[in-house]
Design an enzyme around this catalytic site. Sequence first.
Site, PDB file in Angstrom:
ATOM      1  N   LYS A 178     -34.043 -23.615 -36.130  1.00 37.51           N
ATOM      2  CA  LYS A 178     -35.427 -24.092 -36.040  1.00 37.51           C
ATOM      3  C   LYS A 178     -36.062 -24.109 -37.426  1.00 37.51           C
ATOM      4  O   LYS A 178     -36.371 -23.071 -37.994  1.00 37.51           O
ATOM      5  CB  LYS A 178     -36.277 -23.209 -35.121  1.00 37.51           C
ATOM      6  CG  LYS A 178     -37.605 -23.897 -34.806  1.00 37.51           C
ATOM      7  CD  LYS A 178     -38.724 -22.958 -34.476  1.00 37.51           C
ATOM      8  CE  LYS A 178     -39.352 -22.312 -35.652  1.00 37.51           C
ATOM      9  NZ  LYS A 178     -40.120 -23.220 -36.539  1.00 37.51           N
ATOM     10  N   GLY A 230     -38.951 -15.226 -43.001  1.00 36.51           N
ATOM     11  CA  GLY A 230     -40.341 -15.633 -42.926  1.00 36.51           C
ATOM     12  C   GLY A 230     -41.236 -14.455 -43.229  1.00 36.51           C
ATOM     13  O   GLY A 230     -40.826 -13.507 -43.908  1.00 36.51           O
ATOM     14  N   GLU A 252     -35.382 -11.257 -42.856  1.00 36.96           N
ATOM     15  CA  GLU A 252     -35.646 -11.359 -44.302  1.00 36.96           C
ATOM     16  C   GLU A 252     -37.116 -11.697 -44.442  1.00 36.96           C
ATOM     17  O   GLU A 252     -37.531 -12.811 -44.120  1.00 36.96           O
ATOM     18  CB  GLU A 252     -34.800 -12.479 -44.921  1.00 36.96           C
ATOM     19  CG  GLU A 252     -33.319 -12.283 -44.796  1.00 36.96           C
ATOM     20  CD  GLU A 252     -32.755 -11.252 -45.754  1.00 36.96           C
ATOM     21  OE1 GLU A 252     -33.540 -10.612 -46.492  1.00 36.96           O
ATOM     22  OE2 GLU A 252     -31.538 -11.063 -45.749  1.00 36.96           O
ATOM     23  N   CYS A 288     -40.044 -15.417 -52.138  1.00 38.57           N
ATOM     24  CA  CYS A 288     -40.259 -14.078 -51.577  1.00 38.57           C
ATOM     25  C   CYS A 288     -39.986 -12.939 -52.553  1.00 38.57           C
ATOM     26  O   CYS A 288     -40.608 -11.905 -52.485  1.00 38.57           O
ATOM     27  CB  CYS A 288     -39.376 -13.917 -50.349  1.00 38.57           C
ATOM     28  SG  CYS A 288     -37.660 -14.334 -50.688  1.00 38.57           S
ATOM     29  N   GLU A 387     -48.789 -10.015 -50.380  1.00 36.97           N
ATOM     30  CA  GLU A 387     -48.030 -11.144 -50.910  1.00 36.97           C
ATOM     31  C   GLU A 387     -48.950 -12.362 -51.001  1.00 36.97           C
ATOM     32  O   GLU A 387     -49.490 -12.812 -49.997  1.00 36.97           O
ATOM     33  CB  GLU A 387     -46.881 -11.431 -49.936  1.00 36.97           C
ATOM     34  CG  GLU A 387     -45.960 -12.491 -50.413  1.00 36.97           C
ATOM     35  CD  GLU A 387     -44.796 -12.687 -49.449  1.00 36.97           C
ATOM     36  OE1 GLU A 387     -45.043 -12.797 -48.236  1.00 36.97           O
ATOM     37  OE2 GLU A 387     -43.659 -12.738 -49.914  1.00 36.97           O
TER      38      GLU A 387
HETATM   39  P1  NAD Z   1     -43.807 -17.642 -41.150  1.00 34.87           P
HETATM   40  O1  NAD Z   1     -43.403 -16.281 -40.741  1.00 34.87           O
HETATM   41  O2  NAD Z   1     -45.154 -18.100 -40.796  1.00 34.87           O
HETATM   42  O3  NAD Z   1     -42.800 -18.712 -40.536  1.00 34.87           O
HETATM   43  C1  NAD Z   1     -41.422 -18.664 -40.768  1.00 34.87           C
HETATM   44  C2  NAD Z   1     -40.720 -19.383 -39.647  1.00 34.87           C
HETATM   45  O4  NAD Z   1     -40.854 -18.638 -38.455  1.00 34.87           O
HETATM   46  C3  NAD Z   1     -41.260 -20.767 -39.334  1.00 34.87           C
HETATM   47  O5  NAD Z   1     -40.178 -21.578 -38.935  1.00 34.87           O
HETATM   48  C4  NAD Z   1     -42.211 -20.494 -38.173  1.00 34.87           C
HETATM   49  O6  NAD Z   1     -42.398 -21.630 -37.364  1.00 34.87           O
HETATM   50  C5  NAD Z   1     -41.466 -19.411 -37.440  1.00 34.87           C
HETATM   51  N1  NAD Z   1     -42.282 -18.465 -36.681  1.00 34.87           N
HETATM   52  C6  NAD Z   1     -43.517 -17.995 -36.981  1.00 34.87           C
HETATM   53  N2  NAD Z   1     -43.895 -17.082 -36.060  1.00 34.87           N
HETATM   54  C7  NAD Z   1     -42.871 -16.948 -35.193  1.00 34.87           C
HETATM   55  C8  NAD Z   1     -42.652 -16.156 -34.027  1.00 34.87           C
HETATM   56  N3  NAD Z   1     -43.565 -15.297 -33.592  1.00 34.87           N
HETATM   57  N4  NAD Z   1     -41.463 -16.273 -33.389  1.00 34.87           N
HETATM   58  C9  NAD Z   1     -40.517 -17.118 -33.835  1.00 34.87           C
HETATM   59  N5  NAD Z   1     -40.671 -17.913 -34.912  1.00 34.87           N
HETATM   60  C10 NAD Z   1     -41.841 -17.825 -35.589  1.00 34.87           C
HETATM   61  O7  NAD Z   1     -43.528 -17.711 -42.719  1.00 34.87           O
HETATM   62  P2  NAD Z   1     -43.751 -18.948 -43.692  1.00 34.87           P
HETATM   63  O8  NAD Z   1     -45.198 -18.973 -44.047  1.00 34.87           O
HETATM   64  O9  NAD Z   1     -43.100 -20.166 -43.186  1.00 34.87           O
HETATM   65  O10 NAD Z   1     -42.883 -18.482 -44.954  1.00 34.87           O
HETATM   66  C11 NAD Z   1     -43.392 -17.659 -45.930  1.00 34.87           C
HETATM   67  C12 NAD Z   1     -42.943 -16.229 -45.707  1.00 34.87           C
HETATM   68  O11 NAD Z   1     -41.525 -16.149 -45.703  1.00 34.87           O
HETATM   69  C13 NAD Z   1     -43.378 -15.332 -46.822  1.00 34.87           C
HETATM   70  O12 NAD Z   1     -43.900 -14.143 -46.303  1.00 34.87           O
HETATM   71  C14 NAD Z   1     -42.116 -15.056 -47.594  1.00 34.87           C
HETATM   72  O13 NAD Z   1     -42.085 -13.875 -48.306  1.00 34.87           O
HETATM   73  C15 NAD Z   1     -41.111 -15.063 -46.524  1.00 34.87           C
HETATM   74  N6  NAD Z   1     -39.795 -15.314 -47.107  1.00 34.87           N
HETATM   75  C16 NAD Z   1     -38.882 -14.302 -47.128  1.00 34.87           C
HETATM   76  C17 NAD Z   1     -37.645 -14.496 -47.708  1.00 34.87           C
HETATM   77  C18 NAD Z   1     -36.610 -13.420 -47.746  1.00 34.87           C
HETATM   78  O14 NAD Z   1     -35.454 -13.734 -47.935  1.00 34.87           O
HETATM   79  N7  NAD Z   1     -36.949 -12.169 -47.575  1.00 34.87           N
HETATM   80  C19 NAD Z   1     -37.325 -15.725 -48.246  1.00 34.87           C
HETATM   81  C20 NAD Z   1     -38.290 -16.725 -48.222  1.00 34.87           C
HETATM   82  C21 NAD Z   1     -39.516 -16.501 -47.622  1.00 34.87           C
END
Ligand code: NAD
Length: 480
Positions: A178, A230, A252, A288, A387
Amino acid sequence: MITYDKLFIGGQWTAPSSDERIDVVSASTEEPIGSVPAAAAADVDAAVAAARAAFDDPSGWSTWEPARRAAAMENLADELEKRGEEISRRVSSQNGMPIAISGALESGFPVSLLRYYANLVREFDFETEQPHLTGGTTIVRREAIGVVGAIAPWNYPQALAAFKYAPALAAGCTIVLKPSPETVLDAFALAEAIEASDVPDGVVSIVPGGRDTGAYLVEHPGVDKVAFTGSTAAGRIIGATCGQMLRPVTLELGGKSAAIMLDDANLDLSVMGERFFESMLVNNGQTCYLGTRVLAPASRYDEVIDTLAAFMTSLPVGDALDPATMIGPMASSRHRDRVEGFIEKGKSDGARLVVGGGRPEGLDRGWFVEPTLFADVDNASTIAQEEIFGPVLSVIRYTDTDDAIAIANQSDYGLGGTVWTADPERGRDVARRVKTGTIGINRYMPDPGAPFGGVKDSGIGRELGPQGLSAYLQYKSIYA
Ligand code: NAD
């Protein structure tokens, strides 16, 4: 306009079960650039059913000799490589990642990762024998875990999807991916590559959608493992669901890493500029692991600030598709609001604004934010603890090395970090004492062959390296 009318499910282009669509807008121009169907619950059901059938097929993907899977993965890598330019263009248009870096990071990295895991499984012992400690033999098998629900964020949509599907494919798993709604267009290019490749039908499906689609996939009865990248907030919810279901999960999550400038750090920008960029600002700060808390020794405090101020004002800000751009726009209007909210909070909390803080002049369209440097930041303040995910650095003063390490560790997160020093041994000593999943010395570049992930609120589990493959395997002992 890039328009798709069908979804890639079970290896086929399939009519979506609802009329709902996801429209994508350029982060640099705010113009519409594409539209795809959103996956509804029935589409996720079909994708999981296809993945289940492909996994359970007695002569299917999971039963193939590793070398045969490896060959199909290499073929997929070739198909992705052919589409590399288109993929990096789509990514950069959507999320604002400068095109100067998206070729290597978003097109090149997934290709390398597929080849890395293909090589790894060729040599991998999926079954070993050992003496049973009470007599006889025990066979220890490493079996593919099953159907993987993989959820990727928008900041590195291709690379972070590949962090999951490359080892999962190598293990023999099948996958329902997804992507984020902000970055669906590149996901459809990935679908085209999969369709053209030797990876069999059903092994990978793609279900574009938002949070609800993700949540539906996470709790789907047909899914055996969840892999998520995320935000920490979403990770907690997903972790709770998986805990309740006793479903293995890799998380992650976010970060707020420290860049520890030791008192002997080289601050010559002609030597260090590119390294500072990669480890503190790459992808407009939408990465991240970036070291966005810069810890500066009292003895060289002003020098660190002056160096970073000169560096940040020197970075060309502009359209993500312009090859000269080093800092592009934020991925969405909502995200820019969030970044600007943090900048305001930094000012009202008493941090000293050194450069930036507003919107760049002459860029009236696109979700741009000026590279912004705060000094005199209190490590307990919001901009040092949360962040921001934008081109915003906070400089924090420390007295001695113990103080620097203590400040670095005063964070709920533990994902990345850097140590800057002329003495590599000293750098390693400090790196060992920082509570984090990864840390670099005088640079930061994730290594595809070594585990990547976080401690504390930055997540659970590891991706990349052989450990990333283990996340898609489970043990079986046969007492023979
Ligand atoms: P987000 O958590 O809002 O969304 C990430 C993904 O999860 C999207 O596809 C979203 O549609 C989905 N999602 C959101 N809530 C969900 C739920 N309750 N159940 C299932 N799926 C859900 O994050 P974002 O704004 O897209 O990305 C930015 C974040 O990602 C930042 O906090 C960043 O640090 C983190 N990130 C972490 C890493 C890592 O490797 N640790 C790498 C890149 C980004």
